[in-house]
Write a protein that holds these residues in place. Structure first.
Motif, short mmCIF file in Angstrom:
data_model
loop_
_atom_site.label_atom_id
_atom_site.label_comp_id
_atom_site.label_asym_id
_atom_site.label_seq_id
_atom_site.Cartn_x
_atom_site.Cartn_y
_atom_site.Cartn_z
N ILE A 27 0.85 -1.18 0.00
CA ILE A 27 0.00 0.00 0.00
C ILE A 27 0.89 1.24 0.00
CG2 ILE A 27 -0.20 0.12 2.53
CD1 ILE A 27 -3.13 1.01 2.10
N SER A 28 0.48 2.25 -0.75
CA SER A 28 1.22 3.50 -0.81
C SER A 28 0.23 4.64 -1.03
CB SER A 28 2.28 3.46 -1.92
OG SER A 28 1.65 3.28 -3.19
N ARG A 29 0.71 5.86 -0.86
CA ARG A 29 -0.19 7.00 -1.06
C ARG A 29 0.57 8.19 -1.61
NH1 ARG A 29 -2.81 8.52 4.64
NH2 ARG A 29 -3.33 10.52 3.67
N ASP A 30 -0.16 9.01 -2.35
CA ASP A 30 0.36 10.26 -2.87
C ASP A 30 -0.45 11.36 -2.19
OD1 ASP A 30 0.91 12.59 -4.31
OD2 ASP A 30 1.17 11.51 -6.20
N ASN A 31 0.12 11.99 -1.19
CA ASN A 31 -0.62 12.97 -0.40
C ASN A 31 -1.01 14.19 -1.23
OD1 ASN A 31 -0.60 11.45 1.97
ND2 ASN A 31 1.38 12.28 2.59
N ALA A 32 -0.19 14.54 -2.21
CA ALA A 32 -0.52 15.70 -3.05
C ALA A 32 -1.76 15.45 -3.90
CB ALA A 32 0.67 16.04 -3.94
N LYS A 33 -2.01 14.18 -4.21
CA LYS A 33 -3.15 13.82 -5.05
C LYS A 33 -4.29 13.20 -4.24
CE LYS A 33 -0.37 12.96 -9.20
NZ LYS A 33 0.00 11.95 -10.24
N ASN A 34 -4.12 13.10 -2.92
CA ASN A 34 -5.14 12.44 -2.07
C ASN A 34 -5.50 11.07 -2.62
OD1 ASN A 34 -5.25 14.58 -0.27
ND2 ASN A 34 -7.02 15.53 -1.24
N THR A 35 -4.50 10.33 -3.01
CA THR A 35 -4.72 9.03 -3.65
C THR A 35 -3.95 7.95 -2.92
OG1 THR A 35 -5.09 10.06 -5.81
CG2 THR A 35 -4.50 7.73 -5.81
N VAL A 36 -4.60 6.81 -2.75
CA VAL A 36 -3.96 5.64 -2.16
C VAL A 36 -3.94 4.53 -3.22
CG1 VAL A 36 -6.12 4.72 -1.20
CG2 VAL A 36 -3.94 4.08 -0.17
N TYR A 37 -2.88 3.74 -3.18
CA TYR A 37 -2.71 2.66 -4.15
C TYR A 37 -2.53 1.33 -3.42
CZ TYR A 37 -1.46 6.68 -7.05
OH TYR A 37 -1.45 7.89 -7.70
N LEU A 38 -3.01 0.27 -4.04
CA LEU A 38 -2.75 -1.08 -3.54
C LEU A 38 -2.15 -1.88 -4.68
CD1 LEU A 38 -3.04 -2.95 -1.06
CD2 LEU A 38 -5.15 -3.82 -2.12
N GLN A 39 -0.87 -2.17 -4.57
CA GLN A 39 -0.19 -3.02 -5.55
C GLN A 39 -0.31 -4.46 -5.09
OE1 GLN A 39 1.42 -2.26 -8.55
NE2 GLN A 39 1.51 -4.49 -8.78
N MET A 40 -0.93 -5.29 -5.90
CA MET A 40 -1.18 -6.69 -5.53
C MET A 40 -0.39 -7.59 -6.47
SD MET A 40 -5.27 -6.54 -4.74
CE MET A 40 -5.72 -6.27 -6.46
N ASN A 41 0.54 -8.34 -5.91
CA ASN A 41 1.36 -9.28 -6.68
C ASN A 41 1.10 -10.71 -6.21
OD1 ASN A 41 2.58 -7.05 -7.98
ND2 ASN A 41 4.18 -6.94 -6.41
N SER A 42 1.51 -11.65 -7.01
CA SER A 42 1.36 -13.07 -6.66
C SER A 42 -0.07 -13.38 -6.21
CB SER A 42 2.35 -13.46 -5.56
OG SER A 42 3.68 -13.20 -5.96
N LEU A 43 -1.02 -12.93 -6.98
CA LEU A 43 -2.42 -13.08 -6.60
C LEU A 43 -2.84 -14.54 -6.58
CD1 LEU A 43 -3.81 -9.99 -8.48
CD2 LEU A 43 -4.19 -10.48 -6.06
N LYS A 44 -3.73 -14.84 -5.63
CA LYS A 44 -4.23 -16.19 -5.43
C LYS A 44 -5.76 -16.18 -5.61
CE LYS A 44 -0.77 -16.92 -1.79
NZ LYS A 44 -0.56 -17.29 -0.37
N PRO A 45 -6.35 -17.32 -5.91
CA PRO A 45 -7.81 -17.36 -6.03
C PRO A 45 -8.53 -16.86 -4.77
CG PRO A 45 -6.86 -19.33 -6.99
CD PRO A 45 -5.73 -18.59 -6.33
N GLU A 46 -7.92 -17.09 -3.61
CA GLU A 46 -8.56 -16.63 -2.38
C GLU A 46 -8.51 -15.12 -2.19
OE1 GLU A 46 -6.24 -19.05 -2.71
OE2 GLU A 46 -4.81 -19.02 -1.03
N ASP A 47 -7.82 -14.42 -3.07
CA ASP A 47 -7.85 -12.96 -3.06
C ASP A 47 -9.06 -12.40 -3.78
OD1 ASP A 47 -4.30 -13.07 -3.58
OD2 ASP A 47 -5.33 -12.61 -1.69
N THR A 48 -9.83 -13.27 -4.41
CA THR A 48 -11.02 -12.83 -5.13
C THR A 48 -12.01 -12.20 -4.16
OG1 THR A 48 -10.82 -14.51 -6.85
CG2 THR A 48 -13.02 -13.61 -6.47
N ALA A 49 -12.42 -10.98 -4.46
CA ALA A 49 -13.32 -10.22 -3.58
C ALA A 49 -13.63 -8.88 -4.22
CB ALA A 49 -12.67 -10.00 -2.21
N VAL A 50 -14.58 -8.18 -3.60
CA VAL A 50 -14.77 -6.76 -3.92
C VAL A 50 -13.86 -5.98 -2.97
CG1 VAL A 50 -16.38 -4.83 -4.02
CG2 VAL A 50 -17.15 -7.13 -4.67
N TYR A 51 -13.04 -5.13 -3.54
CA TYR A 51 -12.10 -4.34 -2.75
C TYR A 51 -12.64 -2.93 -2.57
CZ TYR A 51 -8.61 -8.00 -2.91
OH TYR A 51 -7.94 -9.19 -2.73
N TYR A 52 -12.66 -2.49 -1.31
CA TYR A 52 -13.21 -1.19 -0.96
C TYR A 52 -12.11 -0.28 -0.40
CZ TYR A 52 -17.78 -3.47 -1.19
OH TYR A 52 -18.90 -4.16 -1.60
#
Length: 123
Positions: free
Chosen positions: A69-94
């Motif tokens: 997880i990272s954020r750009d405070n100047a843009k009021n934006t947060v990021y979630l970089q997801m690697n090595s994804l697994k089937p159990e990561d399947t979901a709605v992300y909020y």
């Protein structure tokens, strides 16, 4: 009110990667913590990762070492970089954001959610 707009979800194969951005807008005076939660079918919403405005992070054990997880405070934006994804990561992300908005009557706390973005990990 604060609006949170997520994007970046979609289908991905196991082992693949996705990056979820979430942009906050509105009369934001101060953004404190921002974070990502997820909810799989038939399960409760769970915390994935959070980040403070100072950059301190927290991760659920199930995603440690795979998600960033990272954020750009100047843009009021947060990021979630997801690697090595697994089937159990399947979901709605909020996306979630907490802080203060500026009203004519003064500062008011907020704790708002985005509309969610679907991530499906499947071969």
């Amino acid at each position: 009110q604060v609006q949170l707009v997520e994007s970046g979800g979609g289908p991905v194969q196991p082992g693949g990667s996705l990056r979820l951005p979430c942009a906050a807008s509105g009369s934001i005076f101060r953004l404190n913590s921002m974070g990502w939660y997820r909810q799989a079918p038939g399960k409760q919403r769970e915390l994935v990762a959070t980040i403070t405005n100072g950059g301190s992070t927290y991760y659920a054990d199930s995603v440690k070492g795979r998600f960033t997880i990272s954020r750009d405070n100047a843009k009021n934006t947060v990021y979630l970089q997801m690697n090595s994804l697994k089937p159990e990561d399947t979901a709605v992300y909020y996306c979630n954001a907490r802080g203060f908005i500026l009203r004519t009557t003064g500062l008011q706390q907020f704790d708002d959610w985005g509309q969610g973005t679907q991530v499906t990990v499947s071969s």
